[in-house]
Design an enzyme around this catalytic site. Sequence first.
Site, PDB file in Angstrom:
ATOM      1  N   LYS A  42      74.738  12.533  80.470  1.00  0.00           N
ATOM      2  CA  LYS A  42      74.388  11.983  79.006  1.00  0.00           C
ATOM      3  C   LYS A  42      73.186  10.842  79.664  1.00  0.00           C
ATOM      4  O   LYS A  42      72.386  10.716  78.817  1.00  0.00           O
ATOM      5  CB  LYS A  42      75.650  11.105  78.625  1.00  0.00           C
ATOM      6  CG  LYS A  42      76.670  12.159  78.010  1.00  0.00           C
ATOM      7  CD  LYS A  42      77.979  11.481  77.694  1.00  0.00           C
ATOM      8  CE  LYS A  42      79.027  12.296  77.431  1.00  0.00           C
ATOM      9  NZ  LYS A  42      80.587  11.813  77.182  1.00  0.00           N
ATOM     10  N   GLN A  86      84.059   6.465  77.058  1.00  0.00           N
ATOM     11  CA  GLN A  86      84.307   7.960  77.764  1.00  0.00           C
ATOM     12  C   GLN A  86      85.829   7.898  78.243  1.00  0.00           C
ATOM     13  O   GLN A  86      86.452   7.159  78.486  1.00  0.00           O
ATOM     14  CB  GLN A  86      83.700   7.604  79.237  1.00  0.00           C
ATOM     15  CG  GLN A  86      83.796   9.048  79.972  1.00  0.00           C
ATOM     16  CD  GLN A  86      83.115  10.346  79.328  1.00  0.00           C
ATOM     17  OE1 GLN A  86      82.002  10.055  78.906  1.00  0.00           O
ATOM     18  NE2 GLN A  86      83.662  11.530  79.364  1.00  0.00           N
ATOM     19  N   ASP A 111      80.439   8.935  68.527  1.00  0.00           N
ATOM     20  CA  ASP A 111      81.347   9.770  69.040  1.00  0.00           C
ATOM     21  C   ASP A 111      82.229  10.265  67.887  1.00  0.00           C
ATOM     22  O   ASP A 111      82.905  11.306  67.789  1.00  0.00           O
ATOM     23  CB  ASP A 111      82.392   9.417  70.062  1.00  0.00           C
ATOM     24  CG  ASP A 111      81.927  10.109  71.489  1.00  0.00           C
ATOM     25  OD1 ASP A 111      81.118  11.228  71.255  1.00  0.00           O
ATOM     26  OD2 ASP A 111      82.554   9.771  72.448  1.00  0.00           O
TER      27      ASP A 111
END
Length: 921
Positions: A42, A86, A111
Amino acid sequence: QVRERLKQQVVEMKEKFPGFRPGLAILQVGNRDDSNLYINMKLKAAAEIGISANHIKLPNTATEADVLKCIASLNGDPAVHGFIVQLPLDSDKPINTEKITNAVAPEKDVDGLSSINAGKLSRGDLGDCFIPCTPKGCMELIRQTGIQVAGKRAVVVGRSKIVGAPMHDLLLWNHATVTTCHSKTSTLAEEVGKADILVVAAGKAEMVKGEWIKPGAIVIDCGINHVPDSTKASGKRVVGDVAYNTAKEKASYITPVPGGVGPMTVAMLMQSTVESAQRFLEKFQPGKWNIQYNKLTLKMPVPSDIEISQSCMPKPIDQVGKEVGLLPDEVELYGQTKAKVQLSALKRLKNQPDGKYIVVTGITPTPLGEGKSTTTVGLVQALGAHLHQNAFACVRQPSQGPTFGIKGGAAGGGYCQVIPMEEFNLHLTGDIHAITAANNLVAAAVDARIFHELTQTDQALYNRLVPSVNGVRKFSDIQIRRLQKLGINKTDPTSLTMEEVNLFVRLDIDPGTITWQRVLDTNDRFLRKITIGQSPTEKGFSRMAQFDITVSSEIMAVLALSDGLDDMKKRLGRMVVASSKRGEPVTADDLGVTGALAVLMKDAIKPNLMQTLEGTPVFVHAGPFANIAHGNSSVLADKIALKLVGKEGFVVTEAGFGADIGMEKFFNIKCRYSGLRPHVVVLVATVRALKMHGGGPAVTAGVPLPKEYMEENLQLLAKGCSNLNKQIQNARMFGVPVVVAVNAFKTDTKAELALVVQLAKEAGAFDAVECTHWAEGGKGAVALAQAVQRASQAPSNFRFLYNVELPVIEKIRLIAQQIYGASDIELLPEAQEKVALYTKQGFGNLPICMAKTHLSLSHDPEQKGAPTGFILPIRDIRASVGAGFLYPLVGTMSTMPGLPTRPCFYDIDLDPVSGEVHGLF
């Protein structure tokens, strides 16, 4: 293709908004290898596209509270547009993952995992939510085939919150007929066989067989599974949830594993971050606050100040902080309407350009004041609420002495106030109380040290100053500093000679030279001269002393001039409290009290955040006297505000008393230490004060104005404009453009106001403007704000009046002649002695802070207008070494005001039912 498109969009953003970059934050807990791999992918993608990515890594010992605190900070950071946590969270402590994902601000949840974004997706609000990145990537892959989704039969195998469930919703709202299956579906092969579009995210290796698949179907395989493979070095290989080799024979399109959905998931994260940045730009212009202003409901006649203040509902102060770009962890709440701002904000914003720096001052005032505070607030309300500029006011905190005495409050007045005014005028956040405690600790230390030195031998003093603890003696850090000052480079307490012990333990303070007084934040005339040490326990050690009002304490001036904790601590340590019998300065550091003072002041150094009636931000910080100190709010408040407003914004601060006092000290002391350079001087004038300077009768607080001030008198007014003329010259002497604000009262005539405007312009003002902000709020100061905007664009050639390297007498003479109009100065014997003493002690290069009456340009309060040719008498000179100036005393003045016959507290009361404060501040 997606990455190239995003890269171009970022370039276009930067061209349109120079300096702007989309910001992505990735929060990781622990150190899982797979998480590290995904995060690196990322970060690499973000760098390629031009996104500013920040990886925040918490240890696996992080608690849920630690993670939530970090999330709150990132939620409030305007430089972060996209923010992901994460998963999984690799912590030794129990952490509720759903609570964590729901703590992410929905507008930054790129997300798409928060319940709010999931709910919007399930309702079909696709344009107002973030979609989880894997389903979003799947949908993009399906679109790339060119096949229309609408009307197709889609089957989703898997029902997880991250892929299956949102994939179902996404296909449904793109008008497919959707069936969701899972590992427990009994007719799975049959359902799969009906699918025109098949998305599999079950997490089971090759669960979907190739023969199940409808010929020509689109197959999206989201699975990542490891199966044994002896041909591989690792002994295993990666496969998807679909039996790829057989499925590819029947599907028209199929994603491989690895290399299919994975890279698209990362690309979609980048796309959502760029989309979030675009939404931010649509809503907020970089450098422009998105601030909610309060609309005033004006009444005539204008109600009392406290009625107006209490009729307005302040915004929650954390909202104000967010509006001006402060992060949540930079705002320390003290209730709902006031907060302290952490100094870390200044460090975070250090690379931001400063805004325009405006100082509000005034002509020589009447005892009633001419409305500098009201004008400061009115100007900021006009700039912010009416002209939609970023505008911050920075004002001093008022002393409770005058609040309960003769002056009342200092929050402004009419429809230009800092609110809530009762909070502003009373304890606020306790800064003045902290200064009182710190100041009196020094005073107690001075007298205690004299007492102990008088009653103990050198060895007894040494044993108590450096005690043996468990058989070990050790110097404290502050004692090491004292030894170094004495030229004793030893750290072992047992190694000092008797002569060195004598030097170390005896400050040998000369009681007659003590300049440090006790303070109290109350007007109490009976404490102006007292005798201390009357108790028999003091063994005959008594002396004459006094109490000053707290805001006259040198610690207040130190607070106002410090630019950080370290600088404040050093200044506190340098404060000189007396001289020794050898004529050497005795400092707070010598007393060993510096660290304790810093601890007492550690919260006071943070500026206080409040707001005006119209919802513009205000810093209220420090309140040094404008006679024996420099009369300006803190350097730190100004510096933080200048960063927050940005290059095109405005910070408006006020200098106490008239331009000859507060403004001169603002330039020569405050700006010298801060390094800041002002753009505009706003000089407040009133018809009332100018008539007084023209020879009108005395103006007295609490007494009705004589008729000369109630009737038009252009001749008296024109004569009094000599004071206005001189104060304009004083401001221009520093190379800064001057805008005159004529603060209009209802008794002023149009002809009088027009005459002041005309004469101000003729005297060299950049502009002069009639203002009605007291009665109309910011609307009444719009013309003033526009004049200030224009003046801030004019050339400014700021310069100091004098070089600090000049002899003390020359610096005093320059101020007296250039600013006051004196022909010369006369130093009385005591002042001459102090010049010699301070020069010898090494303080001769400090700036000068003149302590004189504010009611005249001269030393005589009865001399009005612009007197010239007088000799300015200097009766004494004192040193505020920690603050960093010498202050000559001109004439007589008290640093402890008294209460009048009818103090303001007669009008102040508390409603025991509602808890509201009543009365006139």
